[in-house]
Enzyme design. Sequence first.
Site, PDB file in Angstrom:
ATOM      1  N   CYS B  85       0.826  -1.207   0.000  1.00 11.67           N
ATOM      2  CA  CYS B  85       0.000   0.000   0.000  1.00 11.67           C
ATOM      3  C   CYS B  85       0.859   1.256   0.000  1.00 11.67           C
ATOM      4  CB  CYS B  85      -0.994  -0.033   1.150  1.00 11.67           C
ATOM      5  SG  CYS B  85      -2.357   1.120   0.929  1.00 11.67           S
ATOM      6  N   HIS B 190      -3.717  -4.681   0.160  1.00 15.11           N
ATOM      7  CA  HIS B 190      -3.167  -5.260   1.383  1.00 15.11           C
ATOM      8  C   HIS B 190      -3.290  -6.771   1.342  1.00 15.11           C
ATOM      9  CE1 HIS B 190      -2.617  -1.705   4.020  1.00 15.11           C
ATOM     10  NE2 HIS B 190      -3.489  -1.163   3.206  1.00 15.11           N
ATOM     11  N   GLU B 192      -2.264  -8.893   3.453  1.00 14.09           N
ATOM     12  CA  GLU B 192      -2.543  -9.406   4.800  1.00 14.09           C
ATOM     13  C   GLU B 192      -3.982  -9.164   5.205  1.00 14.09           C
ATOM     14  OE1 GLU B 192      -1.291  -6.609   4.124  1.00 14.09           O
ATOM     15  OE2 GLU B 192      -1.717  -5.105   5.660  1.00 14.09           O
TER      16      GLU B 192
END
Lengths: 251, 209, 368
Positions: B85, B190, B192
Site C-alpha cells: 500500500c 493489502h 494481509e
Amino acid sequence: MLHQRLITVLTFNDGVLFRTKLFAPDYRYTHNFVDAWLVDEIVALDITRPGNGSGTAGHSFAAVIGGIARKCFVPLAAGGGIRTLDDARRFMALGADKVVVNTGAVERPRLIGEIAAPYGSQCVVVSIDARRAGDRYEVYSHNGTCATGRDPADWAEEAVGEGAGEILVTSIERDGSLSGYDLDLCRRVASRVSVPVLIAGGAGAWRHFVDGVVEGGASGVCTSNIYHFTESSIRSAKAFMRKAGLAVRLS
Amino acid sequence: MSTMQRVGIVDYGMGNLVSVAGAVEYLGYEAVVSHDPRALAETDRLILPGVGAFPDAMRNLHARGLVDALGDLVRRRGTPLLGICLGAQLLARESEEFGRHAGLGWLDATVSRLRPNDPALRVPHVGWNGIRKIRDGVLLKGVPDDALFYYVHSYCIGDAPAGNVLCECDYGARFAAVLESGRVFATQFHPEKSQQHGLTMLRNFLSVH
Amino acid sequence: MRHCKHCLMPDTRPRVQFDAEGVCNACRNAEEKARIDWDARRREFLDYVRRYGAKSGPYDCIVPWSGGKDSSYIAHRLKFEFGLNPLLVTFSPLLPNEVGAHNRELLLRLGFDHVMVRPNQKVARRLARRFFLERGNPKVAWDAGVNTIPVQMGVKYGIPLIFYAEHGESEYGGRVLSEESRKIRDLAEVLEHQIGDDPGNWTDDEIGERDLAPYLYPSREEIERVGIRAMYFGYFFRWSMLENYRYIKKVMPFATASKGRTDGTFTDFDSLDDKMDNLYYYLQFIKFGFGRATRDACRMIQNGQMGRDEGLDFARKYDDEFPETHFHDNLDYLALSEPEFTEIVDLHRNQEIWKREGNQWKLRFPPA
C-alpha cells in the site's frame, strides 16, 4: 470492478459479544461461530455505557481487537468512545486498520482531521446514528440517547470536509429489527457525499442487502445480527446478492 | 521449514504492524518488527508496510536512518523486499500527495492521485477489487485470475514501466496493482487483509530465493 | 450472574430485566396479574370473538396445538365453555413421542378437527442439525414453523382469529415492546426475539427457497386481507401452567412422563410431546445456566404455587441432570455421534458462568 462489501458489525458490551435491539444489549453470543473468511470486513464497536460494565471493559475490548487483528486477515475497523487522537492511536496500535468515531466527532469535529492527518482519511470512519423526525432525520449521539438537532446528510458532508474517509449510517429505530434498512436515510447521505457510505440497522432478509446497495446507494452493507455471522449464513447471503446481479466476493 | 526464516517488518511509525506480523506468523515464519537497521539486517526478507500520508512516511524513514539502511540491504545485499500500500508507493521516485516529495526511487514510477473517469466511483478506493494479470511473476503463483484483494487508497502508481507491472487494477483509471523489479516487490492492495489469496501472495513472496 | 430475589431466574436469560430490588420482570408481571380485572378481560375476549371470529366456514378460530396441557386447556375451554369450534393446528414435533400422540388423541376424541403439518424431514433434520451446531438449539426451525403454520392455515382457511397461549416475554421475563404486544401477538416481534433471523435466509447448497415454505409467514397482504389476529389466551384469562394441568386432568386421563418425572426437572406434565425437548432444555442450561427445574420452579413461584426455598432445592437437585431419555434417538435425528455432541455442547458452554473443576464443569454462580 469494485465489489460490494458485506460487513459484520460486532458490538461488545463489557467485553462480551452482544446483539443489540434499539441500541440496548439484547442477546449475548459465543463468537465461536463468527466466520472470519467469507466476510469482507469487520467493524468492532465497544458499546459499554459509562457507569455500566465491570470496569474492565476497555481492557477486554483491547484484547478483542488484538485477537481479531492477529488472527483474521480481513480489514478491521474499531470504535467506541474515541475522543482524542490518543484514543485512536491505541486502537491502531492494537491492529485496527480504521477507527470509527461517533460522539467524539459530533462534540469536536476537529477530531476527524486530527486522526486523518497521521493516518490518512481512509482510516477514519465517521459513524452517524439517526432517527426519523417527521419527513426528515435527526442525528443522535451518545449511543443513540442525545438528540443533536442536526441533519445526518449535513453532518456527513461536514465530516467528509473535516477528513472522513467513509461514513457509516445507522438507523436507531431499525436496530435489532429484521425489517430492512432505512433506505431513505441511506440515500440522503449517499447522495450528498462522494466517499463510500456504509449502511446499518435493520438487516433481516438477504433482499435487504441488495436493496441497500441498489436503492440506498450504499458501498457496504452492514449487519450486526449475529445469526448472519456464520459461514453458512454469509455464503447464503452473498449467493443471494450475486444472483440479484451484484458483484460480491464469494471465495 | 526446518529453520524458521526471519521476516523483518519495518516499523517507521506508520503501518499495521500487528496484521502483517500476524499473517507472517500464520504462514509459519518468524516476524521481526523493528526500526533498528541492525535487527532488520538479520532477517531474510523485508516487508515495508504503510498507512497514512507519503510525506510523513518519508520523513519518518529518514528520521530513523532507515532510508540508507534499507537501501543498503535491498540494493547492495539483495534482500527481497515487499512494499504494501503506502509502502509500495514509497518505492517510487516521487509522489504528488500534499506537494511533491521524493520517495526511495527503487521503482521507476511516480505516485499520483487516483482520478477515476467515472464520477460514480468514489475516492478513496475502498473494498475488494480484482487484478488484471499482465505478465507472470513469482508472486502470482497459485493466484486465480478472478482473485479479489482489499484496496484502500486515494493515490496510486500509474506510470510504472511495463516490464515491472505484473498486474493492473482498473478503477475508472488503470494503475499498477502488483509490481516487481529485481528483488523489490510491491502491492497496492493489502495482502494481509485479503484472506486466502492475499495469504497466497504473501507466501509466494516469503518463499522467494 | 445474579438470580432474581423472588423466583430463581438468572440475569443470563435473554432479554430479562431486573429492577433495582433485584426482582425480574416476570415476577413483577405476576404481581400485576393479581391486580388485573379479569372480568373486564373476559368481556374483552368475548368482544374480540364476536368481532373477529370467522364469519363463514365451520371454524371460529384456530388453536396452535401441541396436545400438551396448555394448548389442550385452551382448546377445551373455547369449545366447551364458549361454544366455539376451533380448528386445531399442529406443527409436528421433531420427534413425536408416544405420550404426546396419546394426549392428542384423547382431546380429539372429545370432538375436534385437527390439521397436522409435518414438514419435509430431509430439510427439517438438516436445519435442526445446523442450528444445534451454530446456536446450540435444535428447535430454531421448529420454532419458526410453530409460529408460521397457524398463520398460514388462518390465511388458507379464512380464519382470522388465532389463540396462542401466553406471551413469553411478559410471563417469563423478556423485552415487552408495547402493551399491545401482551395481547396481540406481534408477528415481527416473534421473529426478532425467538428466531432472530428471517427463515428465508436459510437457503444453502441443499435447501432452496421452496424447501423453506413451512417456515415462512404468508405475505403481509394476505395476512391483512384475511384480517389475521393472533392473540394470547393468557392475556384474557389468568395464566398458570399448573392450573392448566389441573384443568386438563379433570377432563381427560392426561398422560404424564412415563418415569414419573421429566429429565432435568421435578415436573412430569410439561413439554412432553417432543423427544428433542430433553436436549433443547439441556442446552439452555449450558448456555444460560438455568435448567428445566429452575424454569418450572420460577413459574410456580411466580403463581404462588411454590416457595423459593423449595424451588431452590429442586433446581440444585435436577437442573444439571443429563438428558438420558431419548438421547440416542435425538443423536440419530441430528446425525451426530456422542463425541460430536459433547464437542458442540462445550462450544456453547458460556465460559463466563462455567468453570472447570477437575474433569467436571461447575457453575460459577449456582442458584442461591
